[in-house]
Design a protein around this motif. Structure first.
Motif, PDB file in Angstrom:
ATOM      1  N   PHE A 321      37.381 -36.977 -16.659  1.00  0.00           N
ATOM      2  CA  PHE A 321      36.595 -36.531 -17.812  1.00  0.00           C
ATOM      3  C   PHE A 321      37.209 -35.301 -18.481  1.00  0.00           C
ATOM      4  CE2 PHE A 321      33.489 -39.126 -15.655  1.00  0.00           C
ATOM      5  CZ  PHE A 321      32.685 -39.627 -16.655  1.00  0.00           C
ATOM      6  N   THR A 322      37.772 -34.392 -17.658  1.00  0.00           N
ATOM      7  CA  THR A 322      38.155 -33.082 -18.207  1.00  0.00           C
ATOM      8  C   THR A 322      39.659 -32.854 -18.211  1.00  0.00           C
ATOM      9  OG1 THR A 322      38.125 -32.020 -16.031  1.00  0.00           O
ATOM     10  CG2 THR A 322      36.049 -32.078 -17.250  1.00  0.00           C
ATOM     11  N   GLY A 323      40.421 -33.684 -17.483  1.00  0.00           N
ATOM     12  CA  GLY A 323      41.844 -33.419 -17.339  1.00  0.00           C
ATOM     13  C   GLY A 323      42.171 -32.470 -16.205  1.00  0.00           C
ATOM     14  N   HIS A 324      41.138 -31.857 -15.603  1.00  0.00           N
ATOM     15  CA  HIS A 324      41.363 -30.950 -14.474  1.00  0.00           C
ATOM     16  C   HIS A 324      40.548 -31.411 -13.276  1.00  0.00           C
ATOM     17  CE1 HIS A 324      43.432 -28.154 -17.110  1.00  0.00           C
ATOM     18  NE2 HIS A 324      42.443 -28.319 -17.970  1.00  0.00           N
ATOM     19  N   ASP A 325      41.233 -31.749 -12.194  1.00  0.00           N
ATOM     20  CA  ASP A 325      40.515 -32.217 -11.012  1.00  0.00           C
ATOM     21  C   ASP A 325      39.627 -31.123 -10.420  1.00  0.00           C
ATOM     22  OD1 ASP A 325      41.497 -34.764 -11.109  1.00  0.00           O
ATOM     23  OD2 ASP A 325      43.218 -34.339  -9.815  1.00  0.00           O
ATOM     24  N   VAL A 326      38.497 -31.512  -9.905  1.00  0.00           N
ATOM     25  CA  VAL A 326      37.595 -30.608  -9.185  1.00  0.00           C
ATOM     26  C   VAL A 326      37.235 -31.318  -7.877  1.00  0.00           C
ATOM     27  CG1 VAL A 326      35.272 -29.590  -9.175  1.00  0.00           C
ATOM     28  CG2 VAL A 326      36.641 -29.530 -11.262  1.00  0.00           C
ATOM     29  N   PRO A 327      37.377 -30.645  -6.731  1.00  0.00           N
ATOM     30  CA  PRO A 327      37.029 -31.298  -5.476  1.00  0.00           C
ATOM     31  C   PRO A 327      35.549 -31.659  -5.449  1.00  0.00           C
ATOM     32  CG  PRO A 327      37.460 -28.961  -5.120  1.00  0.00           C
ATOM     33  CD  PRO A 327      37.865 -29.263  -6.525  1.00  0.00           C
ATOM     34  N   ALA A 328      35.212 -32.814  -4.886  1.00  0.00           N
ATOM     35  CA  ALA A 328      33.828 -33.283  -4.918  1.00  0.00           C
ATOM     36  C   ALA A 328      33.566 -34.179  -3.717  1.00  0.00           C
ATOM     37  CB  ALA A 328      33.572 -34.067  -6.208  1.00  0.00           C
ATOM     38  N   CYS A 329      32.351 -34.107  -3.208  1.00  0.00           N
ATOM     39  CA  CYS A 329      31.978 -34.897  -2.050  1.00  0.00           C
ATOM     40  C   CYS A 329      30.487 -35.189  -2.122  1.00  0.00           C
ATOM     41  CB  CYS A 329      32.324 -34.104  -0.784  1.00  0.00           C
ATOM     42  SG  CYS A 329      32.326 -35.091   0.715  1.00  0.00           S
ATOM     43  N   GLY A 330      30.081 -36.412  -1.769  1.00  0.00           N
ATOM     44  CA  GLY A 330      28.675 -36.773  -1.907  1.00  0.00           C
ATOM     45  C   GLY A 330      28.171 -37.658  -0.790  1.00  0.00           C
ATOM     46  N   PHE A 331      26.842 -37.690  -0.650  1.00  0.00           N
ATOM     47  CA  PHE A 331      26.203 -38.514   0.373  1.00  0.00           C
ATOM     48  C   PHE A 331      24.941 -39.114  -0.232  1.00  0.00           C
ATOM     49  CE2 PHE A 331      25.998 -38.524   5.306  1.00  0.00           C
ATOM     50  CZ  PHE A 331      25.567 -39.840   5.318  1.00  0.00           C
ATOM     51  N   SER A 332      24.837 -40.439  -0.172  1.00  0.00           N
ATOM     52  CA  SER A 332      23.688 -41.151  -0.717  1.00  0.00           C
ATOM     53  C   SER A 332      22.876 -41.707   0.441  1.00  0.00           C
ATOM     54  CB  SER A 332      24.205 -42.286  -1.610  1.00  0.00           C
ATOM     55  OG  SER A 332      23.137 -42.993  -2.171  1.00  0.00           O
ATOM     56  N   ILE A 333      21.613 -41.332   0.517  1.00  0.00           N
ATOM     57  CA  ILE A 333      20.755 -41.816   1.603  1.00  0.00           C
ATOM     58  C   ILE A 333      20.082 -43.109   1.136  1.00  0.00           C
ATOM     59  CG2 ILE A 333      18.671 -40.533   0.919  1.00  0.00           C
ATOM     60  CD1 ILE A 333      18.264 -39.787   3.863  1.00  0.00           C
ATOM     61  N   GLY A 334      19.955 -44.095   2.012  1.00  0.00           N
ATOM     62  CA  GLY A 334      19.456 -45.423   1.613  1.00  0.00           C
ATOM     63  C   GLY A 334      17.952 -45.456   1.431  1.00  0.00           C
ATOM     64  N   PHE A 335      17.501 -44.920   0.286  1.00  0.00           N
ATOM     65  CA  PHE A 335      16.072 -44.753   0.042  1.00  0.00           C
ATOM     66  C   PHE A 335      15.290 -46.062   0.190  1.00  0.00           C
ATOM     67  CE2 PHE A 335      12.398 -44.777  -2.810  1.00  0.00           C
ATOM     68  CZ  PHE A 335      11.724 -43.659  -2.384  1.00  0.00           C
ATOM     69  N   GLU A 336      15.745 -47.117  -0.477  1.00  0.00           N
ATOM     70  CA  GLU A 336      14.984 -48.372  -0.481  1.00  0.00           C
ATOM     71  C   GLU A 336      14.906 -48.979   0.929  1.00  0.00           C
ATOM     72  OE1 GLU A 336      13.258 -49.484  -2.975  1.00  0.00           O
ATOM     73  OE2 GLU A 336      14.085 -48.367  -4.666  1.00  0.00           O
ATOM     74  N   ARG A 337      15.992 -48.835   1.690  1.00  0.00           N
ATOM     75  CA  ARG A 337      15.987 -49.379   3.063  1.00  0.00           C
ATOM     76  C   ARG A 337      15.048 -48.593   3.961  1.00  0.00           C
ATOM     77  NH1 ARG A 337      20.932 -52.554   5.227  1.00  0.00           N
ATOM     78  NH2 ARG A 337      21.110 -53.909   3.428  1.00  0.00           N
ATOM     79  N   ILE A 338      15.020 -47.281   3.760  1.00  0.00           N
ATOM     80  CA  ILE A 338      14.117 -46.446   4.554  1.00  0.00           C
ATOM     81  C   ILE A 338      12.668 -46.832   4.266  1.00  0.00           C
ATOM     82  CG2 ILE A 338      13.225 -44.077   4.772  1.00  0.00           C
ATOM     83  CD1 ILE A 338      16.174 -43.158   4.355  1.00  0.00           C
TER      84      ILE A 338
END
Lengths: 419, 419
Positions: A321-338
């Motif tokens: 999007f910006t031309g400059h990398d930014v470190p990123a990390c994410g975690f998605s919890i399985g709401f519907e399964r829970i």
């Protein structure tokens, strides 16, 4: 007039009982992630179609609900292909919109930025039991932290949440794209075929190591590479410290920094976790999304066949999007399964206050009605839930229905109180 | 790759500060409506296009975001008009989906059913300041109660909510479609022209009585009818009991039952209200939606020019789905306007716990990092919000940013603690 009572194909109405559980789970998630310093944000459900079809989303890009252009922009006669008719689409996940949001608003956000998102996403998947075309995702992401503190905090926050929802004995399975690549390189697969190799490896839990081997050979990879690769997985079985074994065996293909990176995550999580789970290195874990660049992880809950959430590091997406990398990390919890699992277990939410019904006979009106309502208002002020409602002809059935909703106190008001 | 950082035209990203206020307002709304016995439900954001274009939604039907058919169902070559390409659309309000939901699920719901809905709706309106194409609606509805107890409870619940959000000195303006019709009939307008008369009457607050008169004459209504009609409004000014005056004057056109119906609502609300507002009869109140059949009402907050929510009785809509009418009445509170006003007033939400930051220097790793995280986990257990994050080079700026987010305690951890 032909009005349809059914929700659209593949989407569902949420009845009161499920809604209560959804609200409860949402509140636990929000409160826990807040204690970890995550900040809630929201993006529109609708995104530019060009952002949604930028090859970040893998297979999901085939499942987009596309939105027709409006007004003068829509020209049916000159339209040659679908994309001439479409300007927007419904988002298929929360990660692409988050990265767009961060790219636009980074100046107004702290760095690193710890984001919490809860929102619906849409995928025109083939309808099947328990999977819907509109579903809720709950994601936490850390943008701007290159260190594995991001991974550790994401895993701790997610597992603490699962613990608060009374899940036990679950597993966090963890791997690294750099380890996946090192194993493929060491075995002699050409770099441009890694993704094909990983897609086959991903089927391990379904078809076993022998099945993976067969498919790799069928794909016309060199038998030597396939042999070397599958032998690696055999050797890993029963290793006490598989990461150290791989670091030793793969040498420069992998690098000691990757070993330290992974060990630090696993050991920190083990030492500081606040709920009952195992974190285990799983060299067969792949995760489908093409945007992952480093650590990847997944939740495995014994009650489920498959995964109940997952995530990983995607250090190259902001740069798109910006031309400059930014470190990123994410975690998605399985709401519907829970939610599904809690419903199946007949999970009951502790009611936090008294629930009273005022049943009022049809004839009660004027001052008499006023008095009843004034009474209800007083009880509400004192913290009770008071349902004021007209009495039906079949009062017994009405009360039964209301008791099923958790009401336990009934007061009845008649036009002629002696009745 | 040309990725767009901007949200789609007319929709907005929600930044952390606004998100906090939105969450706060949502919680107040939920808790208050729950105390009145409303049950939360949800419908999909996507509805069948035929339900959305069934002439229930008035002007809103022109503003629908339409969704393209998928797969084999989409045939670009044979498509002659827009509707050949479209099967679904994004909902423009919560009332049409609620009625579809009730028509399908009534057997599983108590009767009367008191529903609470909070959800986004979409209208492709011309973008303008403070109005967006995606916005949140919060509606309560009572289905199955033919008595004015429904109106009384809806008004009490909504005004109690506004009171809890610290709104004061506001007004509930109330009218009746039956009174609107009686006044038009008495004046001699033909029945088929009532809607045109009401559309002009609705402009009263902008163009005044003289302006309404001019427009009615320009529309070529009989000057006699226009004179009689506008005289009625003149006579009503300064009347102590305008409803009684109208009942007397309009005689059989209106009927005593309508007078009693309205008086009972107004008097009950006055006698039992729990916040600081006035309820006033307003014979010029029209409300646009074509589905209203009886009582109509609107919130007027002095800080706003226009209305901040409204609703009314729509006894004929369920019948459109099922063939059998069910009495229904609803009230929509102006969520987006409330949030806007609170933001403009610099509203601060009381923070419910301590907010601590752990700033960790880049070199801290291994056991040292573990110790820091373990500490944070302990503080979180004790109820604190603890943000664990890497220390930036510009630590001063980082702390300023975090203080602006409400963090008030900072702990710093260095690789070499003597530093």
């Amino acid at each position: 007039m032909a009005l349809s009572k059914k929700p659209v194909t593949g989407m569902k109405d949420i009845l009161p009982e499920e809604m209560k559980i959804r609200n409860y789970v949402q509140n636990v998630i929000k409160d826990t992630y807040k204690a970890f310093g995550f900040t809630q944000i929201e993006t529109p459900c609708v995104e530019n179609i060009s952002n949604l079809t930028s090859k970040q989303g893998g297979e999901n890009e085939k499942l987009i609900f596309k939105i027709l252009k409006r007004g003068e922009k829509l020209n049916l006669e000159t339209a040659k292909e679908e994309m001439d008719l479409v300007d927007n689409g419904l988002r298929y996940d929360l990660t692409v919109p988050l990265v767009r949001y961060y790219s636009k608003n980074a100046n107004d956000l702290p760095s690193p930025f710890k984001a919490l998102q809860m929102g619906n996403v849409w995928r025109a998947d083939r309808p099947q039991r328990g999977r819907y075309r509109q579903f809720m995702q709950c994601d936490i992401d850390i943008l701007g932290d290159p260190s594995n503190l991001a991974e550790i905090e994401l895993i701790l926050a997610t597992t603490t949440t699962l613990g608060k929802l009374e899940f036990k004995n679950f597993q966090i399975r963890i791997n690294e794209r750099r380890i996946l690549k090192a194993m493929a390189a060491y075995s002699g697969f050409p770099e441009e075929s890694y993704d094909s190799v990983f897609i086959i490896l991903d089927k391990m839990d379904k078809i076993g190591l022998e099945g993976v081997k067969e498919e790799l050979i069928k794909y016309e990879f060199s038998p030597e590479a396939v042999e070397k690769y599958t032998d690696l997985f055999k050797e890993l079985e029963g290793q006490k410290d598989p990461i150290a074994y791989l670091a030793e065996k793969l040498g420069d293909y992998m690098g000691d920094d990757v070993k330290e990176w992974m060990n630090e995550i696993i050991e920190s999580v083990r030492a500081t976790k606040s709920s009952d789970f195992e974190i285990v290195f799983d060299p067969t874990l792949v995760r489908g999304m093409s945007y992952y660049t480093g650590t990847i992880f997944e939740i495995a809950i014994p009650e489920f066949g498959g995964s109940c959430g997952g995530g990983g590091r995607y250090d190259k997406m902001v740069g798109k999007f910006t031309g400059h990398d930014v470190p990123a990390c994410g975690f998605s919890i399985g709401f519907e399964r829970i939610v599904l699992l809690l419903m199946e277990q007949g999970f009951k939410i502790p009611e936090d206050y008294d629930k009273v019904v005022y049943l009022i006979e049809k004839g009660v009106s004027g001052d008499a009605l006023c008095d009843v309502i004034a009474n209800a208002q007083e009880e509400r002020k004192s913290g009770k839930q008071v349902l004021v409602t007209r009495m039906n002809k079949n009062k017994k059935f009405q009360k039964e229905q209301l008791m099923a909703q958790g009401y336990n106190e009934f007061k009845e008001f008649y036009k002629n109180p002696l009745k």
